[in-house]
Motif scaffolding. Structure first.
Motif, mmCIF file in Angstrom:
data_model
loop_
_atom_site.group_PDB
_atom_site.id
_atom_site.type_symbol
_atom_site.label_atom_id
_atom_site.label_comp_id
_atom_site.label_asym_id
_atom_site.label_seq_id
_atom_site.Cartn_x
_atom_site.Cartn_y
_atom_site.Cartn_z
ATOM 1 N N ARG A 14 0.841 -1.196 0.000
ATOM 2 C CA ARG A 14 0.000 0.000 0.000
ATOM 3 C C ARG A 14 0.882 1.254 0.000
ATOM 4 O O ARG A 14 0.902 2.042 0.938
ATOM 5 C CB ARG A 14 -0.943 -0.016 1.200
ATOM 6 N N TYR A 15 1.609 1.441 -1.119
ATOM 7 C CA TYR A 15 2.502 2.587 -1.218
ATOM 8 C C TYR A 15 1.730 3.893 -1.335
ATOM 9 O O TYR A 15 2.223 4.954 -0.935
ATOM 10 C CB TYR A 15 3.446 2.413 -2.405
ATOM 11 N N ASP A 16 0.514 3.841 -1.889
ATOM 12 C CA ASP A 16 -0.294 5.049 -1.969
ATOM 13 C C ASP A 16 -0.660 5.558 -0.585
ATOM 14 O O ASP A 16 -0.544 6.748 -0.282
ATOM 15 C CB ASP A 16 -1.549 4.784 -2.802
ATOM 16 N N GLU A 17 -1.083 4.645 0.283
ATOM 17 C CA GLU A 17 -1.446 5.035 1.643
ATOM 18 C C GLU A 17 -0.210 5.429 2.444
ATOM 19 O O GLU A 17 -0.258 6.363 3.258
ATOM 20 C CB GLU A 17 -2.192 3.904 2.338
ATOM 21 N N ALA A 18 0.913 4.737 2.223
ATOM 22 C CA ALA A 18 2.148 5.091 2.915
ATOM 23 C C ALA A 18 2.592 6.502 2.531
ATOM 24 O O ALA A 18 3.053 7.279 3.378
ATOM 25 C CB ALA A 18 3.238 4.083 2.585
ATOM 26 N N ARG A 19 2.445 6.851 1.273
ATOM 27 C CA ARG A 19 2.802 8.206 0.847
ATOM 28 C C ARG A 19 1.896 9.233 1.505
ATOM 29 O O ARG A 19 2.367 10.281 1.976
ATOM 30 C CB ARG A 19 2.707 8.316 -0.673
ATOM 31 N N GLN A 20 0.596 8.949 1.565
ATOM 32 C CA GLN A 20 -0.321 9.880 2.199
ATOM 33 C C GLN A 20 0.001 10.049 3.677
ATOM 34 O O GLN A 20 -0.009 11.174 4.208
ATOM 35 C CB GLN A 20 -1.767 9.396 2.026
ATOM 36 N N ARG A 21 0.319 8.955 4.370
ATOM 37 C CA ARG A 21 0.697 9.054 5.788
ATOM 38 C C ARG A 21 1.965 9.898 5.941
ATOM 39 O O ARG A 21 2.082 10.688 6.887
ATOM 40 C CB ARG A 21 0.942 7.653 6.353
ATOM 41 N N SER A 22 2.911 9.721 5.030
ATOM 42 C CA SER A 22 4.152 10.490 5.102
ATOM 43 C C SER A 22 3.885 11.979 4.933
ATOM 44 O O SER A 22 4.418 12.814 5.686
ATOM 45 C CB SER A 22 5.128 10.004 4.021
ATOM 46 N N LEU A 23 3.047 12.334 3.964
ATOM 47 C CA LEU A 23 2.735 13.739 3.728
ATOM 48 C C LEU A 23 2.008 14.346 4.928
ATOM 49 O O LEU A 23 2.268 15.496 5.306
ATOM 50 C CB LEU A 23 1.892 13.869 2.465
ATOM 51 N N GLU A 24 1.102 13.582 5.539
ATOM 52 C CA GLU A 24 0.387 14.080 6.713
ATOM 53 C C GLU A 24 1.356 14.305 7.869
ATOM 54 O O GLU A 24 1.266 15.313 8.576
ATOM 55 C CB GLU A 24 -0.697 13.080 7.112
ATOM 56 N N TYR A 25 2.282 13.369 8.062
ATOM 57 C CA TYR A 25 3.240 13.517 9.164
ATOM 58 C C TYR A 25 4.115 14.747 8.950
ATOM 59 O O TYR A 25 4.373 15.511 9.886
ATOM 60 C CB TYR A 25 4.107 12.266 9.263
ATOM 61 N N MET A 26 4.562 14.963 7.714
ATOM 62 C CA MET A 26 5.399 16.124 7.421
ATOM 63 C C MET A 26 4.641 17.425 7.668
ATOM 64 O O MET A 26 5.199 18.399 8.188
ATOM 65 C CB MET A 26 5.878 16.054 5.974
ATOM 66 N N ALA A 27 3.352 17.453 7.299
ATOM 67 C CA ALA A 27 2.564 18.668 7.497
ATOM 68 C C ALA A 27 2.364 18.972 8.978
ATOM 69 O O ALA A 27 2.339 20.135 9.385
ATOM 70 C CB ALA A 27 1.220 18.519 6.795
ATOM 71 N N GLN A 28 2.235 17.918 9.795
ATOM 72 C CA GLN A 28 1.996 18.099 11.227
ATOM 73 C C GLN A 28 3.289 18.358 11.995
ATOM 74 O O GLN A 28 3.257 18.946 13.078
ATOM 75 C CB GLN A 28 1.297 16.865 11.785
ATOM 76 N N ASN A 29 4.413 17.915 11.448
ATOM 77 C CA ASN A 29 5.691 18.005 12.173
ATOM 78 C C ASN A 29 6.792 18.533 11.254
ATOM 79 O O ASN A 29 7.808 17.863 11.035
ATOM 80 C CB ASN A 29 6.084 16.625 12.718
ATOM 81 N N PRO A 30 6.643 19.733 10.715
ATOM 82 C CA PRO A 30 7.590 20.207 9.702
ATOM 83 C C PRO A 30 8.999 20.474 10.221
ATOM 84 O O PRO A 30 9.960 20.479 9.433
ATOM 85 C CB PRO A 30 6.938 21.493 9.190
ATOM 86 N N THR A 31 9.151 20.695 11.525
ATOM 87 C CA THR A 31 10.462 21.075 12.046
ATOM 88 C C THR A 31 11.221 19.921 12.696
ATOM 89 O O THR A 31 12.373 20.102 13.098
ATOM 90 C CB THR A 31 10.310 22.208 13.073
ATOM 91 N N LEU A 32 10.600 18.756 12.813
ATOM 92 C CA LEU A 32 11.294 17.634 13.441
ATOM 93 C C LEU A 32 12.357 17.075 12.498
ATOM 94 O O LEU A 32 12.146 17.004 11.286
ATOM 95 C CB LEU A 32 10.298 16.538 13.820
ATOM 96 N N PRO A 33 13.510 16.656 13.029
ATOM 97 C CA PRO A 33 14.598 16.221 12.147
ATOM 98 C C PRO A 33 14.252 15.008 11.292
ATOM 99 O O PRO A 33 14.745 14.897 10.163
ATOM 100 C CB PRO A 33 15.738 15.910 13.128
ATOM 101 N N GLU A 34 13.394 14.097 11.791
ATOM 102 C CA GLU A 34 13.080 12.915 10.989
ATOM 103 C C GLU A 34 12.158 13.230 9.817
ATOM 104 O O GLU A 34 11.971 12.381 8.926
ATOM 105 C CB GLU A 34 12.447 11.818 11.851
ATOM 106 N N SER A 35 11.601 14.441 9.768
ATOM 107 C CA SER A 35 10.729 14.784 8.651
ATOM 108 C C SER A 35 11.476 14.761 7.324
ATOM 109 O O SER A 35 10.882 14.512 6.271
ATOM 110 C CB SER A 35 10.092 16.157 8.875
ATOM 111 N N ILE A 36 12.782 15.018 7.353
ATOM 112 C CA ILE A 36 13.574 14.943 6.113
ATOM 113 C C ILE A 36 13.579 13.512 5.588
ATOM 114 O O ILE A 36 13.383 13.265 4.390
ATOM 115 C CB ILE A 36 15.006 15.432 6.379
ATOM 116 N N MET A 37 13.760 12.542 6.488
ATOM 117 C CA MET A 37 13.737 11.139 6.079
ATOM 118 C C MET A 37 12.351 10.740 5.579
ATOM 119 O O MET A 37 12.215 10.041 4.565
ATOM 120 C CB MET A 37 14.128 10.243 7.254
#
Length: 263
Positions: A221-244
């Protein structure tokens, strides 16, 4: 549907029916819908479909899933769990289904067992009668349908879940119970105000994000994994793991659309 699932329950009616959709958010939404209505098959009169939504934070007592008057039958449930005390105990609670004031009692051996899983499951799955659609440490969303083994009742049916073994867990549970009754009745949902309706923030969200992505990768489910990643980045833009996480989102898109899409 592509990469989707459909769940249908018969919803008989004799005189008329009405479906309403209510948007409680401050933002407008685009809604699409489809209806299919036809004559009921010949046979005994059908019962009326009901769905009961409830939620609770751990309070030292069992979580009430359903308290339904009869005659009727119980057809299944969908349950969300979030453990908030750093342990797995929220999944150790046993279900108890009490039929007709105790004429029949069903005692379970743990939340995962009821949903035909165990040992914190193994990967996500969506089968016709049971499934696990979300899994992060320590968070799960699961369903089970009693379509081949409905639990009938004449007077009442009460279903509770231990809030972890001995009701000792700090956490959150919500559920939708599906059941049928001989006539239209109040469903017994306990829907709170919008500001307190949704689950509390998961205290392990940051530690668990990669585990959740790997679960989705395991079943493709790469489509859902991508969506989860984008949501996490939007909620946590300054955390260091957001780059990964951002790099993973690009890799998921490449997997779905090819290298030219991310070049």
């Amino acid at each position: 549907l592509t990469n989707g699932a459909v769940c249908r329950f018969p919803m008989p009616f004799r005189k008329s029916m009405r479906i309403e959709m209510k948007n409680d958010s401050p933002k407008p939404i685009l809604l699409g819908y489809g209806l299919s209505v036809g004559p009921a098959p010949a046979g005994p009169e059908g019962r009326y479909f009901h769905a009961t939504w409830r939620s609770a934070l751990g309070t030292g007592k069992p979580f009430s899933v359903l308290d339904a008057p009869g005659p009727g039958h119980y057809a299944g449930c969908y349950v969300v769990c979030i453990g908030m005390d750093g342990g797995w105990n929220i999944l150790e609670g046993d279900e108890h289904i009490r039929v007709d004031d105790g004429a029949r009692d069903y005692f379970g051996t743990g939340l995962e067992d009821y949903f035909n899983g165990g040992w914190y499951y193994y990967g996500l799955f969506d089968l016709p009668f049971h499934g696990l659609v979300d899994k992060f440490p320590i968070r799960t969303s699961q369903y089970r349908f009693h379509l081949t083994d409905p639990i009938g009742f004449e007077r009442n049916l009460v279903m509770n879940w231990e809030f972890g073994h001995g009701n000792t867990t700090r956490g959150y549970m919500s559920s939708v119970a599906y059941w049928y009754a001989d006539r239209p009745r109040p469903a017994g949902s306990a829907v709170s105000a919008v500001e307190s309706r949704f689950p509390p923030r998961d205290p392990l969200a940051r530690q668990a994000i990669l585990c959740g992505l790997l679960e989705l990768e395991r079943i493709g489910r790469y489509d859902e994994a991508r969506q989860r990643s984008l949501e996490y980045m939007a909620q946590n833009p300054t955390l260091p793991e957001s780059i990964m996480i951002a790099l993973r989102a690009v890799a998921y898109r490449e997997r779905l659309e090819g290298y030219p899409a991310v070049q």
